[in-house]
Design a protein around this motif. Structure first.
Motif, short mmCIF file in Angstrom:
data_model
loop_
_atom_site.label_atom_id
_atom_site.label_comp_id
_atom_site.label_asym_id
_atom_site.label_seq_id
_atom_site.Cartn_x
_atom_site.Cartn_y
_atom_site.Cartn_z
N SER A 172 0.83 -1.20 0.00
CA SER A 172 0.00 0.00 0.00
C SER A 172 0.87 1.25 0.00
O SER A 172 2.00 1.24 0.48
CB SER A 172 -0.89 -0.01 1.24
N ASP A 173 0.33 2.33 -0.52
CA ASP A 173 1.03 3.62 -0.50
C ASP A 173 0.59 4.47 0.68
O ASP A 173 0.93 5.65 0.75
CB ASP A 173 0.76 4.38 -1.81
N LYS A 174 -0.15 3.88 1.60
CA LYS A 174 -0.64 4.63 2.76
C LYS A 174 0.52 4.97 3.69
O LYS A 174 1.55 4.30 3.72
CB LYS A 174 -1.68 3.80 3.54
N THR A 175 0.32 6.02 4.49
CA THR A 175 1.30 6.41 5.50
C THR A 175 1.36 5.33 6.58
O THR A 175 0.34 4.85 7.03
CB THR A 175 0.90 7.75 6.15
N ASP A 234 2.47 4.44 10.37
CA ASP A 234 2.82 4.92 11.70
C ASP A 234 3.25 3.68 12.49
O ASP A 234 2.47 2.75 12.67
CB ASP A 234 1.62 5.60 12.35
N LYS A 268 3.87 8.60 15.97
CA LYS A 268 3.15 9.85 15.71
C LYS A 268 2.17 10.19 16.84
O LYS A 268 1.36 11.09 16.69
CB LYS A 268 2.43 9.76 14.37
N GLU A 288 -5.80 -0.19 10.11
CA GLU A 288 -5.70 0.37 8.76
C GLU A 288 -7.00 1.09 8.44
O GLU A 288 -8.09 0.57 8.68
CB GLU A 288 -5.45 -0.75 7.74
N ASP A 289 -6.86 2.31 7.91
CA ASP A 289 -8.03 3.03 7.40
C ASP A 289 -7.66 3.57 6.03
O ASP A 289 -6.67 3.15 5.43
CB ASP A 289 -8.51 4.11 8.38
N ALA A 290 -8.41 4.53 5.51
CA ALA A 290 -8.19 5.06 4.16
C ALA A 290 -6.86 5.78 4.01
O ALA A 290 -6.30 5.83 2.92
CB ALA A 290 -9.35 5.98 3.77
N GLU A 291 -6.33 6.36 5.10
CA GLU A 291 -5.10 7.15 4.99
C GLU A 291 -3.86 6.49 5.58
O GLU A 291 -2.76 6.74 5.12
CB GLU A 291 -5.28 8.50 5.70
N LYS A 292 -4.02 5.69 6.65
CA LYS A 292 -2.81 5.22 7.32
C LYS A 292 -2.91 3.77 7.79
O LYS A 292 -3.99 3.19 7.87
CB LYS A 292 -2.49 6.11 8.52
#
Length: 169
Positions: free
Chosen positions: A15-18, A20, A40, A63-67
């Motif tokens: 995935s390209d997600k951030t 943490d 973070k 995991e969610d839509a951003e991270k």
């Protein structure tokens, strides 16, 4: 955030997600209940219900839509040995395991958390231990399971010795 289960691993997730990371010491990976903060600042409460669950490098906790929140096992001082033969591997694992010290097998090397008395004992016993900084990732499970000292018929040491012994032809 309460975490009750592992939902995957970074090695299986492209995935390209951030990401943490939740940094853990090697000995924290086996704790069923703990509270920590990610790099973070996200507060994480881990509450595993089953016995024997263990966190591994790259395990995804959220995991969610951003991270993604994933596990990072921190490096620590370790004793590292590269046994020259299968017999030496079996012997060193047996001796360390008999002292009930956590043992890790990684890349054909035997690793254990650094303790000076153990380091000196290994040197005096003819092994070639080295002190290195390493991630202790692959805990040998047989080291932490209940066992008896009376019968050696089915131990990992006996199995390795049988494999390493010369075959009668």
């Amino acid at each position: 955030m309460i975490i009750n289960q592992i939902i995957g691993n970074l090695s299986e997730n492209s995935s390209d997600k951030t990401i943490d990371y939740l940094d853990l010491e090697w000995f924290e990976t086996t704790k069923r209940i703990q509270r920590k903060k990610t790099r973070k600042g996200t507060d994480i409460a881990i509450k595993f219900l089953r016995e024997g669950q263990r966190l591994r490098e790259g395990d995804i906790l959220f995991e969610d839509a951003e991270k993604i929140i994933a596990i990072n096992v921190l490096e620590t001082e370790a004793i590292v040995m590269s046994p020259a033969s299968l017999l030496e591997m079996g012997t060193v694992c047996y001796e360390i395991g008999n002292k009930h010290i956590p043992l890790f097998i990684q890349n054909d090397k035997v690793l254990l958390p650094f303790e000076m008395p153990m380091f000196r004992w290994l040197e005096a016993s003819g092994f070639r231990p080295e002190k290195q900084s390493a991630k202790l990732l692959n805990l040998l499970k047989s080291n932490v399971e209940p066992h008896g000292h009376g019968s050696l018929g089915s131990t990992i040491f006996t199995k390795i010795l049988k494999m390493a012994a010369p075959k009668d032809e």
